[in-house]
Design a protein around this motif. Structure first.
Motif, PDB file in Angstrom:
ATOM      1  N   VAL A 133       0.837  -1.206   0.000  1.00  0.00           N
ATOM      2  CA  VAL A 133       0.000   0.000   0.000  1.00  0.00           C
ATOM      3  C   VAL A 133       0.868   1.251   0.000  1.00  0.00           C
ATOM      4  CG1 VAL A 133      -1.642   1.353   1.361  1.00  0.00           C
ATOM      5  CG2 VAL A 133      -1.998  -1.107   1.060  1.00  0.00           C
ATOM      6  N   ASP A 134       1.911   1.266   0.829  1.00  0.00           N
ATOM      7  CA  ASP A 134       2.802   2.426   0.908  1.00  0.00           C
ATOM      8  C   ASP A 134       3.534   2.665  -0.408  1.00  0.00           C
ATOM      9  OD1 ASP A 134       2.027   2.786   3.510  1.00  0.00           O
ATOM     10  OD2 ASP A 134       3.840   1.916   4.400  1.00  0.00           O
ATOM     11  N   ALA A 135       3.703   1.600  -1.184  1.00  0.00           N
ATOM     12  CA  ALA A 135       4.386   1.714  -2.480  1.00  0.00           C
ATOM     13  C   ALA A 135       3.413   2.042  -3.614  1.00  0.00           C
ATOM     14  CB  ALA A 135       5.132   0.414  -2.789  1.00  0.00           C
ATOM     15  N   GLY A 136       2.148   2.305  -3.237  1.00  0.00           N
ATOM     16  CA  GLY A 136       1.160   2.623  -4.256  1.00  0.00           C
ATOM     17  C   GLY A 136       0.637   1.405  -4.991  1.00  0.00           C
ATOM     18  N   THR A 147      -6.644  -8.179  -2.019  1.00  0.00           N
ATOM     19  CA  THR A 147      -5.733  -7.074  -2.289  1.00  0.00           C
ATOM     20  C   THR A 147      -5.075  -6.621  -0.991  1.00  0.00           C
ATOM     21  OG1 THR A 147      -7.407  -5.359  -1.967  1.00  0.00           O
ATOM     22  CG2 THR A 147      -7.183  -6.285  -4.205  1.00  0.00           C
ATOM     23  N   ALA A 148      -3.965  -5.938  -1.148  1.00  0.00           N
ATOM     24  CA  ALA A 148      -3.258  -5.426   0.029  1.00  0.00           C
ATOM     25  C   ALA A 148      -4.150  -4.463   0.806  1.00  0.00           C
ATOM     26  CB  ALA A 148      -1.970  -4.737  -0.422  1.00  0.00           C
ATOM     27  N   LYS A 149      -4.907  -3.628   0.096  1.00  0.00           N
ATOM     28  CA  LYS A 149      -5.810  -2.694   0.784  1.00  0.00           C
ATOM     29  C   LYS A 149      -6.897  -3.443   1.539  1.00  0.00           C
ATOM     30  CE  LYS A 149      -6.802  -0.048  -2.783  1.00  0.00           C
ATOM     31  NZ  LYS A 149      -7.323   1.092  -3.600  1.00  0.00           N
ATOM     32  N   ALA A 150      -7.373  -4.548   0.975  1.00  0.00           N
ATOM     33  CA  ALA A 150      -8.399  -5.334   1.656  1.00  0.00           C
ATOM     34  C   ALA A 150      -7.833  -5.950   2.937  1.00  0.00           C
ATOM     35  CB  ALA A 150      -8.928  -6.422   0.731  1.00  0.00           C
ATOM     36  N   VAL A 151      -6.622  -6.466   2.866  1.00  0.00           N
ATOM     37  CA  VAL A 151      -5.998  -7.060   4.048  1.00  0.00           C
ATOM     38  C   VAL A 151      -5.866  -6.019   5.160  1.00  0.00           C
ATOM     39  CG1 VAL A 151      -3.868  -8.067   4.961  1.00  0.00           C
ATOM     40  CG2 VAL A 151      -4.788  -8.871   2.769  1.00  0.00           C
TER      41      VAL A 151
END
Length: 300
Positions: free
Chosen positions: A194-197, A217-221
């Motif tokens: 997430v931090d890497a966009g 997805t990373a945002k979902a996690v």
């Protein structure tokens, strides 16, 4: 374009139908690229102007699960209108079924807050003058989150039924025991993406909510597993200004820590009630007792 102006009613439901005798009707509204689904039930002789109880189901569930259907039917019999929202989980026109664990999970816990706002705006369009929010389990937390951070001039009462609690240490321990991998490692990997966009990157994880060997997805996690005090319903209570009711079941093993977490919580706008003998889902006659407590509190 504002959310209010984007909302459209996409079923063949003329405005005049809202003044008809008791009925239940599927409603759809647009939220961005998604079409949200819900079911509006009007009590006999009532219209949206008489007020609506907006209801939200629990984790990965749907608006026609037994507790939602039972409560809606019982509330209708007592003269209350209901709108049962079906969370999209980022799926267009999602069916009223338990969510398929094999999908790529792109939804986040807080998505429900935006969806509740969409339904509130739709109710405003229909002429509703007052709305009570009612959420069960995780839906109870999401309803409380909405009331704490969004609120609305239409919102008059907030009801959480066996609302979700959260304990990061307990969650990490249970995740490791069930899935055999430290939750902290998965959350750290997701945060890095997430931090890497790259928040939309899909991760393969041993478990996601109730789903084993899932893709999310990373945002979902992060949306479900990051350390966020708002996931613990009692932490939201001080921010809620509207009258609130929390109903617990004495035999509830899902949120068994809720009574302890509420000990010492004192707010003038908060009422807490217990249904003796009920478990997490308030089945059969326990639903009747639950509805009695809800209608006594709403008192329209």
């Amino acid at each position: 374009m504002s959310v209010f102006s984007r909302i459209t009613m996409t079923v063949a439901l003329a405005l005049g139908v809202l003044f008809a005798p008791a009925y239940a009707e599927e409603i759809t509204v647009k939220q961005g690229d998604l079409t949200l689904r819900g079911e509006l039930t009007l009590a006999e002789g009532k219209t949206a102007k008489d007020g609506v109880i907006l209801m939200l189901h629990g984790t990965l569930a749907h608006n026609k699960m037994e507790i939602m259907q039972s409560l809606s039917d019982l509330l209708k019999d007592k003269g209350y209108n209901t709108l049962r929202a079906n969370l999209s989980y980022a799926i267009d026109k999602r069916a009223s079924d338990m969510l398929d664990c094999t999908i790529e999970h792109r939804h986040q816990h807080a998505d429900a807050v935006a969806e509740l706002e969409t339904w509130m705006q739709w109710l405003k369009q229909q002429g509703a003058t007052k709305v009570a929010l009612l959420g069960h389990s995780r839906g109870g937390n999401q309803v409380a989150w909405y009331a704490a951070e969004k609120d609305s001039e239409l919102l008059t009462k907030v009801i959480t039924v066996a609302p979700a609690t959260a304990d990061p240490e307990k969650a990490a321990k249970e995740y490791a025991e069930r899935y055999g991998k430290p939750l902290a490692d998965i959350v750290a990997e997701a945060k890095k993406l997430v931090d890497a966009g790259k928040g939309d990157s899909v991760m393969e994880v041993p478990g996601f909510v109730y789903c084993e060997k899932a893709k999310a997805t990373a945002k979902a996690v992060l949306g479900y597993y990051q350390d966020d005090a708002r996931l613990n319903t009692p932490s939201l209570l001080p921010k809620i200004k509207k009258p609130m009711l929390i109903v617990m079941g004495s035999e509830d093993e899902v949120v068994a820590d809720l009574p302890a977490k509420l000990e010492g919580v004192k707010q003038d706008n908060l009422s807490v009630a217990t249904v003796d003998g009920a478990d997490h889902f308030f089945l059969d006659l326990y639903a009747d007792e639950l509805v009695d407590k809800v209608t006594e509190f709403v008192a329209w």
